[in-house]
Design a protein around this motif. Structure first.
Motif, PDB file in Angstrom:
ATOM      1  N   PRO A  56       0.888  -1.395   0.010  1.00  0.00           N
ATOM      2  CA  PRO A  56      -0.142   0.066  -0.202  1.00  0.00           C
ATOM      3  C   PRO A  56       0.680   1.257   0.126  1.00  0.00           C
ATOM      4  O   PRO A  56       2.042   0.989   0.405  1.00  0.00           O
ATOM      5  N   GLY A  57       0.811   2.675  -0.688  1.00  0.00           N
ATOM      6  CA  GLY A  57       1.295   3.461  -1.296  1.00  0.00           C
ATOM      7  C   GLY A  57       1.925   3.715  -2.066  1.00  0.00           C
ATOM      8  O   GLY A  57       2.716   4.398  -2.264  1.00  0.00           O
ATOM      9  N   GLN A  86      -2.474  -9.318 -13.584  1.00  0.00           N
ATOM     10  CA  GLN A  86      -2.970  -9.054 -12.302  1.00  0.00           C
ATOM     11  C   GLN A  86      -1.918  -8.063 -11.606  1.00  0.00           C
ATOM     12  O   GLN A  86      -0.908  -7.837 -11.232  1.00  0.00           O
ATOM     13  N   VAL A  87      -3.065  -7.232 -10.581  1.00  0.00           N
ATOM     14  CA  VAL A  87      -1.928  -6.273  -9.043  1.00  0.00           C
ATOM     15  C   VAL A  87      -2.711  -6.951  -8.298  1.00  0.00           C
ATOM     16  O   VAL A  87      -3.923  -6.273  -7.567  1.00  0.00           O
ATOM     17  N   THR A  88      -2.252  -6.476  -7.291  1.00  0.00           N
ATOM     18  CA  THR A  88      -1.934  -6.832  -6.061  1.00  0.00           C
ATOM     19  C   THR A  88      -1.315  -6.101  -4.826  1.00  0.00           C
ATOM     20  O   THR A  88      -0.368  -5.731  -4.941  1.00  0.00           O
ATOM     21  N   VAL A  89      -2.288  -5.129  -4.130  1.00  0.00           N
ATOM     22  CA  VAL A  89      -1.309  -4.309  -3.595  1.00  0.00           C
ATOM     23  C   VAL A  89      -2.484  -5.176  -2.136  1.00  0.00           C
ATOM     24  O   VAL A  89      -3.197  -4.829  -1.443  1.00  0.00           O
ATOM     25  N   SER A  90      -1.081  -4.988  -1.490  1.00  0.00           N
ATOM     26  CA  SER A  90      -0.597  -6.176   0.379  1.00  0.00           C
ATOM     27  C   SER A  90       0.716  -5.968   0.807  1.00  0.00           C
ATOM     28  O   SER A  90       1.573  -5.494   0.237  1.00  0.00           O
ATOM     29  N   SER A  91       0.348  -5.632   2.180  1.00  0.00           N
ATOM     30  CA  SER A  91       1.362  -5.643   2.811  1.00  0.00           C
ATOM     31  C   SER A  91       1.953  -6.983   3.540  1.00  0.00           C
ATOM     32  O   SER A  91       3.128  -7.038   4.236  1.00  0.00           O
ATOM     33  N   PRO A 126      -5.275  -1.284  -0.856  1.00  0.00           N
ATOM     34  CA  PRO A 126      -5.907  -2.575  -1.372  1.00  0.00           C
ATOM     35  C   PRO A 126      -7.489  -2.541  -2.340  1.00  0.00           C
ATOM     36  O   PRO A 126      -6.742  -3.557  -3.236  1.00  0.00           O
ATOM     37  N   GLU A 127      -7.857  -1.573  -2.072  1.00  0.00           N
ATOM     38  CA  GLU A 127      -8.871  -1.693  -3.238  1.00  0.00           C
ATOM     39  C   GLU A 127      -8.858  -1.702  -4.513  1.00  0.00           C
ATOM     40  O   GLU A 127      -9.245  -1.934  -5.505  1.00  0.00           O
ATOM     41  N   ASP A 128      -7.280  -1.294  -5.014  1.00  0.00           N
ATOM     42  CA  ASP A 128      -7.031  -1.675  -6.233  1.00  0.00           C
ATOM     43  C   ASP A 128      -6.777  -3.051  -6.455  1.00  0.00           C
ATOM     44  O   ASP A 128      -6.649  -2.794  -8.461  1.00  0.00           O
ATOM     45  N   THR A 129      -6.181  -3.609  -6.150  1.00  0.00           N
ATOM     46  CA  THR A 129      -6.409  -4.996  -6.702  1.00  0.00           C
ATOM     47  C   THR A 129      -7.791  -5.739  -6.706  1.00  0.00           C
ATOM     48  O   THR A 129      -8.064  -5.487  -7.265  1.00  0.00           O
ATOM     49  N   ALA A 130      -6.783  -5.946  -8.240  1.00  0.00           N
ATOM     50  CA  ALA A 130      -7.961  -6.256  -9.409  1.00  0.00           C
ATOM     51  C   ALA A 130      -6.517  -7.374 -10.838  1.00  0.00           C
ATOM     52  O   ALA A 130      -5.972  -7.046 -11.150  1.00  0.00           O
TER      53      ALA A 130
END
Length: 125
Positions: free
Chosen positions: A14-15, A120-125, A88-92
């Motif tokens: 994130p960020g 695939q884009v995954t935004v996660s810590s 995280p909500e950009d994950t898609a």
């Protein structure tokens, strides 16, 4: 035969930032529009933004405005989606799509005839 190929998807914190690419080939005209869409699991497909090659005008969805930027390299026939301040909500799965109505700026997926395979884009810590 029109072909759109996306690349650049990854896992990012994130960020963070990420840049997606969409290489377009086979269009019968130099004037067309490319849109970016995304779809998260269990959610409807969402328009992210679009660009038209006639004047490089862009349009963005409210959820990404100010964070995402679409640009184009004509020589490389490539459209980019620069994504900053990712959440995280950009994950898609992100898709690029194209249509030949070169003056139409729209994020209505029904206008787009040609689609890439997605990345695939995954935004996660």
């Amino acid at each position: 035969q029109v072909q759109l190929v996306e690349s650049g998807g990854d896992v990012v914190q994130p960020g963070g930032s990420l840049r997606l690419s969409c290489v377009a080939s086979g269009f019968s005209s130099d004037y067309y529009a490319i849109g970016w869409f995304r779809q998260a699991p269990g959610k409807e497909r969402e328009g992210v933004g679009c660009i038209r090659t006639s004047d490089n005008s862009t349009l963005y969805g409210d959820s990404v405005k100010g964070r995402f930027t679409i640009s184009r390299d004509n020589a490389k026939k490539t459209v980019y989606l620069q994504m900053n301040s990712l959440k995280p909500e950009d994950t898609a799965v992100y898709y690029c799509a194209g249509h030949l109505q070169s003056l139409i700026m729209t994020m209505n997926a029904a206008w787009y005839n040609y689609w890439g395979q997605g990345t695939q884009v995954t935004v996660s810590s």
